[in-house]
Design a protein around this motif. Structure first.
Motif, PDB file in Angstrom:
ATOM      1  N   UNK A 242      68.420  35.997  49.828  1.00 28.87           N
ATOM      2  CA  UNK A 242      69.325  35.418  50.882  1.00 28.87           C
ATOM      3  C   UNK A 242      69.471  36.284  51.980  1.00 28.87           C
ATOM      4  N   UNK A 243      69.877  37.527  51.714  1.00 36.95           N
ATOM      5  CA  UNK A 243      70.267  38.396  52.768  1.00 36.95           C
ATOM      6  C   UNK A 243      68.920  39.135  53.588  1.00 36.95           C
ATOM      7  N   UNK A 244      67.807  39.351  52.462  1.00 38.14           N
ATOM      8  CA  UNK A 244      66.850  39.987  53.088  1.00 38.14           C
ATOM      9  C   UNK A 244      65.696  39.160  52.566  1.00 38.14           C
ATOM     10  N   UNK A 245      65.314  37.867  53.298  1.00 41.56           N
ATOM     11  CA  UNK A 245      64.067  37.294  52.671  1.00 41.56           C
ATOM     12  C   UNK A 245      62.840  37.825  53.351  1.00 41.56           C
ATOM     13  N   UNK A 246      61.719  37.754  52.483  1.00 48.30           N
ATOM     14  CA  UNK A 246      60.472  38.202  52.501  1.00 48.30           C
ATOM     15  C   UNK A 246      59.762  37.148  53.775  1.00 48.30           C
ATOM     16  N   UNK A 247      59.337  38.031  55.084  1.00 48.20           N
ATOM     17  CA  UNK A 247      58.897  37.298  56.129  1.00 48.20           C
ATOM     18  C   UNK A 247      57.717  36.303  55.378  1.00 48.20           C
ATOM     19  N   UNK A 248      57.558  34.969  56.215  1.00 50.08           N
ATOM     20  CA  UNK A 248      56.480  34.247  55.711  1.00 50.08           C
ATOM     21  C   UNK A 248      54.964  34.807  55.979  1.00 50.08           C
ATOM     22  N   UNK A 249      54.273  34.631  55.028  1.00 50.74           N
ATOM     23  CA  UNK A 249      52.867  35.396  55.038  1.00 50.74           C
ATOM     24  C   UNK A 249      52.972  36.871  54.565  1.00 50.74           C
ATOM     25  N   UNK A 250      53.950  37.402  54.395  1.00 52.57           N
ATOM     26  CA  UNK A 250      53.979  38.609  53.642  1.00 52.57           C
ATOM     27  C   UNK A 250      53.701  39.003  52.379  1.00 52.57           C
ATOM     28  N   UNK A 251      52.958  40.139  52.118  1.00 58.14           N
ATOM     29  CA  UNK A 251      52.688  40.325  50.513  1.00 58.14           C
ATOM     30  C   UNK A 251      53.738  41.405  50.171  1.00 58.14           C
ATOM     31  N   UNK A 252      54.488  41.153  48.951  1.00 58.36           N
ATOM     32  CA  UNK A 252      55.371  42.063  48.588  1.00 58.36           C
ATOM     33  C   UNK A 252      54.613  43.099  47.660  1.00 58.36           C
ATOM     34  N   UNK A 253      54.854  44.281  48.113  1.00 55.57           N
ATOM     35  CA  UNK A 253      54.082  45.481  47.232  1.00 55.57           C
ATOM     36  C   UNK A 253      54.888  45.797  46.131  1.00 55.57           C
ATOM     37  N   UNK A 254      56.020  46.471  46.453  1.00 59.78           N
ATOM     38  CA  UNK A 254      57.057  46.660  45.594  1.00 59.78           C
ATOM     39  C   UNK A 254      58.510  46.612  46.045  1.00 59.78           C
ATOM     40  N   UNK A 255      59.363  46.177  45.042  1.00 60.37           N
ATOM     41  CA  UNK A 255      60.903  46.152  45.370  1.00 60.37           C
ATOM     42  C   UNK A 255      61.731  46.661  44.143  1.00 60.37           C
ATOM     43  N   UNK A 256      62.907  47.174  44.631  1.00 62.15           N
ATOM     44  CA  UNK A 256      63.727  47.213  43.734  1.00 62.15           C
ATOM     45  C   UNK A 256      65.184  46.716  43.873  1.00 62.15           C
ATOM     46  N   UNK A 257      66.118  46.428  42.897  1.00 68.54           N
ATOM     47  CA  UNK A 257      67.370  46.208  43.255  1.00 68.54           C
ATOM     48  C   UNK A 257      68.191  46.779  42.054  1.00 68.54           C
ATOM     49  N   UNK A 258      68.971  47.863  42.136  1.00 61.61           N
ATOM     50  CA  UNK A 258      69.837  48.420  41.155  1.00 61.61           C
ATOM     51  C   UNK A 258      71.105  48.470  41.464  1.00 61.61           C
ATOM     52  N   UNK A 259      71.946  48.017  40.607  1.00 56.79           N
ATOM     53  CA  UNK A 259      73.317  48.116  40.866  1.00 56.79           C
ATOM     54  C   UNK A 259      74.011  49.224  41.129  1.00 56.79           C
ATOM     55  N   UNK A 260      74.822  49.479  41.995  1.00 53.76           N
ATOM     56  CA  UNK A 260      75.569  50.652  42.460  1.00 53.76           C
ATOM     57  C   UNK A 260      76.994  50.406  42.321  1.00 53.76           C
ATOM     58  N   UNK A 261      77.710  51.449  42.776  1.00 55.53           N
ATOM     59  CA  UNK A 261      79.298  51.422  42.733  1.00 55.53           C
ATOM     60  C   UNK A 261      79.893  50.419  43.582  1.00 55.53           C
TER      61      UNK A 261
END
Length: 156
Positions: A54-73
């Motif tokens: 919701x904060x960083x949406x994937x632009x329409x037509x874009x292909x996600x190569x790799x992503x990550x989301x790791x908990x931080x402080x």
């Protein structure tokens, strides 16, 4: 008698010293730099489970190569997103900029632009506690975008 001088660092009195300086190991054909093991907070070809789309949406037509989301402080999330698209550089940057600015981030240009990138930007919120850096590479009509940083999933 066999003396392994190179292994022990000493030589037998009658043996010639053996040197390995300048030798570089050559990977065998069975070795791979890639791994089938993916970190628990990483996804290939899709958004990672806790990625704040919701904060960083994937632009329409874009292909996600790799992503990550790791908990931080402090409830923050360290995110990264690499994608590929044929969308023009300006449109791609705007697709990232619009939701971030709407969420209270301010944009700034990098102090020292990185050579070779078609566009770069940094977005900060919460007095810099939340920071995202974006770089877009333009090669042969295809853009590759890399975004990374730390955000909170709830607005401050």
């Amino acid at each position: 008698m066999v003396v392994l001088a190179a292994c022990t660092g000493t030589t037998a009195p009658d043996a010639s010293p053996t040197t390995t300086a300048g030798a570089t190991p050559t990977p065998s054909a069975s070795e791979s730099l890639l791994t089938d093991q993916i970190g628990g907070h990483t996804a290939v070809g899709r958004l990672a489970d806790a990625f704040p789309a919701d904060l960083v949406p994937v632009p329409e037509g874009a292909e996600v190569l790799v992503s990550s989301a790791a908990p931080a402080a402090d409830g923050a999330v360290e995110i990264s997103l690499n994608l590929r698209t044929e969308q023009d550089t300006g449109g791609l940057l705007e697709a990232v900029r619009a939701p971030l600015v709407a969420a209270g981030f301010t944009e700034s240009a990098p102090a020292v632009p990185e050579a070779g990138l078609a566009a770069q930007a940094a977005f900060a919120r919460s007095d810099g506690a939340e920071l995202l850096v974006v770089g877009i590479l333009d090669r042969d009509g295809t853009r590759t975008m890399t975004l990374g940083g730390t955000v909170r999933t709830t607005a401050p």
